[in-house]
Write a protein that holds these residues in place. Structure first.
Motif, PDB file in Angstrom:
ATOM      1  N   VAL A  11       0.386  -1.263   0.079  1.00  0.00           N
ATOM      2  CA  VAL A  11       0.458   0.004  -0.284  1.00  0.00           C
ATOM      3  C   VAL A  11       0.920   1.312  -0.126  1.00  0.00           C
ATOM      4  N   GLU A  12       0.211   2.496  -0.332  1.00  0.00           N
ATOM      5  CA  GLU A  12       0.620   3.922  -0.685  1.00  0.00           C
ATOM      6  C   GLU A  12       0.914   3.822   0.791  1.00  0.00           C
ATOM      7  N   ALA A  13       1.879   4.902   1.552  1.00  0.00           N
ATOM      8  CA  ALA A  13       1.952   5.268   2.526  1.00  0.00           C
ATOM      9  C   ALA A  13       1.187   6.628   2.794  1.00  0.00           C
ATOM     10  N   ARG A  14       0.324   6.087   3.867  1.00  0.00           N
ATOM     11  CA  ARG A  14      -0.862   7.925   3.324  1.00  0.00           C
ATOM     12  C   ARG A  14      -0.821   8.145   4.691  1.00  0.00           C
ATOM     13  N   THR A  15      -0.371   7.520   6.220  1.00  0.00           N
ATOM     14  CA  THR A  15       0.011   7.802   7.288  1.00  0.00           C
ATOM     15  C   THR A  15       1.418   7.277   7.987  1.00  0.00           C
ATOM     16  N   SER A  16       1.341   8.001   9.086  1.00  0.00           N
ATOM     17  CA  SER A  16       2.620   7.542  10.613  1.00  0.00           C
ATOM     18  C   SER A  16       2.251   6.913  11.169  1.00  0.00           C
ATOM     19  N   GLY A  17       3.328   6.282  11.550  1.00  0.00           N
ATOM     20  CA  GLY A  17       3.668   5.341  12.493  1.00  0.00           C
ATOM     21  C   GLY A  17       3.517   4.608  12.439  1.00  0.00           C
ATOM     22  N   LEU A  18       3.648   3.344  11.766  1.00  0.00           N
ATOM     23  CA  LEU A  18       3.700   2.224  11.033  1.00  0.00           C
ATOM     24  C   LEU A  18       3.801   1.531  11.448  1.00  0.00           C
ATOM     25  N   ALA A  19       5.294   1.752  12.907  1.00  0.00           N
ATOM     26  CA  ALA A  19       6.132   0.811  13.568  1.00  0.00           C
ATOM     27  C   ALA A  19       4.646   1.072  14.947  1.00  0.00           C
ATOM     28  N   GLU A  20       4.613   1.685  15.156  1.00  0.00           N
ATOM     29  CA  GLU A  20       4.019   1.822  16.744  1.00  0.00           C
ATOM     30  C   GLU A  20       2.248   1.240  16.635  1.00  0.00           C
ATOM     31  N   ARG A  21       2.271   1.078  14.909  1.00  0.00           N
ATOM     32  CA  ARG A  21       1.171   0.395  15.240  1.00  0.00           C
ATOM     33  C   ARG A  21       1.232  -1.207  15.793  1.00  0.00           C
ATOM     34  N   LEU A  22       2.108  -1.961  15.509  1.00  0.00           N
ATOM     35  CA  LEU A  22       2.230  -3.370  16.008  1.00  0.00           C
ATOM     36  C   LEU A  22       2.850  -3.521  17.205  1.00  0.00           C
ATOM     37  N   GLN A  23       1.545  -3.465  17.604  1.00  0.00           N
ATOM     38  CA  GLN A  23       1.519  -2.892  19.172  1.00  0.00           C
ATOM     39  C   GLN A  23       1.051  -5.049  19.548  1.00  0.00           C
ATOM     40  N   ALA A  24       0.742  -6.210  18.877  1.00  0.00           N
ATOM     41  CA  ALA A  24       1.139  -6.394  19.257  1.00  0.00           C
ATOM     42  C   ALA A  24       0.845  -8.029  17.980  1.00  0.00           C
ATOM     43  N   SER A  25       1.529  -9.574  18.047  1.00  0.00           N
ATOM     44  CA  SER A  25       1.289 -10.437  17.549  1.00  0.00           C
ATOM     45  C   SER A  25       0.333 -11.661  17.903  1.00  0.00           C
ATOM     46  N   VAL A  26       0.094 -12.512  17.082  1.00  0.00           N
ATOM     47  CA  VAL A  26      -0.618 -13.501  16.600  1.00  0.00           C
ATOM     48  C   VAL A  26       0.579 -14.721  16.437  1.00  0.00           C
ATOM     49  N   TRP A  27       0.489 -15.528  17.061  1.00  0.00           N
ATOM     50  CA  TRP A  27       1.791 -17.157  17.042  1.00  0.00           C
ATOM     51  C   TRP A  27       0.462 -18.249  17.452  1.00  0.00           C
ATOM     52  N   GLU A  28       1.163 -18.998  16.425  1.00  0.00           N
ATOM     53  CA  GLU A  28       0.747 -21.195  16.229  1.00  0.00           C
ATOM     54  C   GLU A  28       2.250 -21.152  16.819  1.00  0.00           C
ATOM     55  N   LEU A  29       1.980 -22.604  17.589  1.00  0.00           N
ATOM     56  CA  LEU A  29       3.416 -22.656  18.025  1.00  0.00           C
ATOM     57  C   LEU A  29       2.716 -24.412  17.710  1.00  0.00           C
ATOM     58  N   ARG A  30       2.970 -25.167  17.231  1.00  0.00           N
ATOM     59  CA  ARG A  30       2.797 -26.893  16.953  1.00  0.00           C
ATOM     60  C   ARG A  30       4.058 -27.759  18.011  1.00  0.00           C
ATOM     61  N   LEU A  31       3.180 -27.910  18.437  1.00  0.00           N
ATOM     62  CA  LEU A  31       4.478 -28.755  19.583  1.00  0.00           C
ATOM     63  C   LEU A  31       4.597 -30.504  19.296  1.00  0.00           C
ATOM     64  N   ASP A  32       5.031 -30.905  18.266  1.00  0.00           N
ATOM     65  CA  ASP A  32       4.937 -32.338  18.570  1.00  0.00           C
ATOM     66  C   ASP A  32       5.530 -33.186  18.961  1.00  0.00           C
ATOM     67  N   GLY A  33       4.686 -34.553  19.108  1.00  0.00           N
ATOM     68  CA  GLY A  33       5.114 -34.989  20.761  1.00  0.00           C
ATOM     69  C   GLY A  33       3.864 -34.980  21.737  1.00  0.00           C
ATOM     70  N   VAL A  34       3.295 -33.661  21.808  1.00  0.00           N
ATOM     71  CA  VAL A  34       2.438 -33.434  23.602  1.00  0.00           C
ATOM     72  C   VAL A  34       0.773 -33.506  22.865  1.00  0.00           C
ATOM     73  N   GLU A  35       0.233 -34.394  23.670  1.00  0.00           N
ATOM     74  CA  GLU A  35      -1.396 -34.986  23.066  1.00  0.00           C
ATOM     75  C   GLU A  35      -1.604 -32.958  23.391  1.00  0.00           C
ATOM     76  N   PRO A  36      -2.651 -33.069  22.661  1.00  0.00           N
ATOM     77  CA  PRO A  36      -3.289 -31.656  22.994  1.00  0.00           C
ATOM     78  C   PRO A  36      -4.257 -31.302  24.601  1.00  0.00           C
ATOM     79  N   ALA A  37      -4.808 -32.863  24.800  1.00  0.00           N
ATOM     80  CA  ALA A  37      -5.859 -33.166  26.416  1.00  0.00           C
ATOM     81  C   ALA A  37      -4.796 -32.178  28.118  1.00  0.00           C
ATOM     82  N   GLU A  38      -2.601 -32.559  27.343  1.00  0.00           N
ATOM     83  CA  GLU A  38      -1.617 -32.382  28.279  1.00  0.00           C
ATOM     84  C   GLU A  38      -1.545 -30.462  28.025  1.00  0.00           C
ATOM     85  N   ALA A  39      -1.758 -30.101  27.099  1.00  0.00           N
ATOM     86  CA  ALA A  39      -1.256 -28.761  26.885  1.00  0.00           C
ATOM     87  C   ALA A  39      -2.684 -28.314  27.576  1.00  0.00           C
ATOM     88  N   GLU A  40      -3.787 -28.400  26.569  1.00  0.00           N
ATOM     89  CA  GLU A  40      -4.842 -27.783  27.774  1.00  0.00           C
ATOM     90  C   GLU A  40      -4.169 -27.319  29.022  1.00  0.00           C
TER      91      GLU A  40
END
Length: 260
Positions: free
Chosen positions: A97-126
Motif C-alpha cells: 500500500v502507499e503510505a498515507r499515514t505515519s507511525g507504522l512501527a507504533e501500530r505493531l502493538q501485538a502479535s498472533v503466534w501459532e506453536l506446533r508441539l509435536d509429541g504433546v497430546e492436546p489434553a496435556e497442553a490444555e
C-alpha cells in the motif's frame, strides 16, 4: 518521494534466514526489479528501507513489514508483483500500500503466534495452558548479550489456547496451502497453541511462553516447537484481537485540492 509499505512472509525452510540475510536478499530483489529507490545522503548512500519488528531467526511468519522510499511514483500492486517474482519462494511479498499515514512501527502493538508441539497430546497442553493462565506472574530467564535476564512471561500474554489441526493457519512455501507440520511428519501426538502476546519491553517471545509452560506445568515437548507468526498489528483491547496495520493507509481518503 513516494513511500510504499509491504507485507512479506518467511515460510518453510526460509524461516531459518536471519534478518541480515533477508536484508541482502531484498536489496538484490530491488535491483533485479529495477525499483527506482530513493537513497540516503552522505559518503555511502544506501536505499531507504525501514524494517519493523522482524521475527527471530528460526521462526516462520505470515506478517513481516517494511517500508521503502521511491524516487519515482509506482503502482503499489505492480511493484509488489515485481518484488515477489524477484525473491525466492518462501520470502513472498503478499501486500503493498502507499503510505498515507505515519507511525507504522507504533501500530505493531501485538502479535498472533501459532506453536506446533509435536509429541504433546492436546489434553496435556490444555491442562498446562490453564495452569499458565491462572498464574499472576510467570518468571522465566533468557540469555541476552548482557547475560541471563529474568522477567515475567505472563503479563504480556493476551490469549493462549489449544486449537485443532483443522484451525491451523500456517502456509507452505511451495504450495500456498495449510502446512502439516513445518517440514515434519504428521503422525503421532501434536498440540497446536494459538498465542496472542502484547509487544512490551523486554519483548516476550513464544519461546519465553514455552519456558513458562515448562516452569508452571512441566510441559516439555520432546522436540523443538515449530513457531509461526500469523499476524501483528494494532491490538483491539476490547476483543483481544490483532488487526491489520496497513488498513489505515488503505482506508485513508485523499481530499482533492480543488475541494478544499
Amino acid at each position: 518521494m513516494q513511500r510504499i509499505r509491504l507485507r512479506y512472509t518467511k515460510r518453510g525452510r526460509l524461516r531459518f534466514t536471519s534478518h541480515r540475510d533477508f536484508q541482502r536478499a531484498f536489496e538484490r530483489a530491488l535491483r533485479r526489479a529495477e525499483v527506482p529507490m530513493a537513497y540516503s545522503a552522505g559518503f555511502t548512500p544506501h536505499p531507504k528501507v525501514s524494517y519493523a519488528n522482524a521475527a527471530p531467526t528460526g521462526v516462520g511468519s505470515e506478517a513481516e513489514f517494511l517500508e521503502i522510499a521511491l524516487a519515482e511514483v509506482r503502482d503499489p500492486e505492480k511493484l509488489r508483483a515485481l518484488l515477489d517474482e524477484s525473491l525466492p519462494a518462501g520470502l513472498d511479498v503478499t501486500d503493498a500500500v502507499e503510505a498515507r499515514t505515519s507511525g507504522l512501527a507504533e501500530r505493531l502493538q501485538a502479535s498472533v503466534w501459532e506453536l506446533r508441539l509435536d509429541g504433546v497430546e492436546p489434553a496435556e497442553a490444555e491442562k498446562a495452558v490453564a495452569v499458565f493462565l491462572a498464574a499472576e506472574t510467570v518468571e522465566v530467564e533468557r540469555k541476552t548479550k548482557n547475560g541471563m535476564r529474568a522477567f515475567d512471561a505472563r503479563g504480556a500474554v493476551i490469549g493462549l489456547e489449544v486449537v485443532g489441526a483443522a484451525d491451523s493457519q500456517v502456509v507452505t512455501a511451495a504450495e500456498g496451502t495449510l502446512e502439516q507440520g513445518a517440514d515434519r511428519p504428521v503422525a503421532g501426538a501434536c498440540a497446536i497453541l494459538r498465542l496472542v502476546v502484547r509487544h512490551l519491553t523486554p519483548a516476550v517471545r513464544p519461546d519465553d511462553v514455552l519456558s513458562g509452560l515448562r516452569v508452571t506445568a512441566d510441559l516439555a515437548p520432546p522436540v523443538p516447537a515449530a513457531v509461526t507468526r500469523l499476524a501483528q498489528g494494532p491490538l483491539d483491547e476490547e476483543t483481544g484481537t490483532v488487526t491489520d496495520p496497513l488498513a489505515p493507509d488503505r482506508d485513508a481518503v485523499t481530499v482533492p485540492e480543488d475541494s478544499a
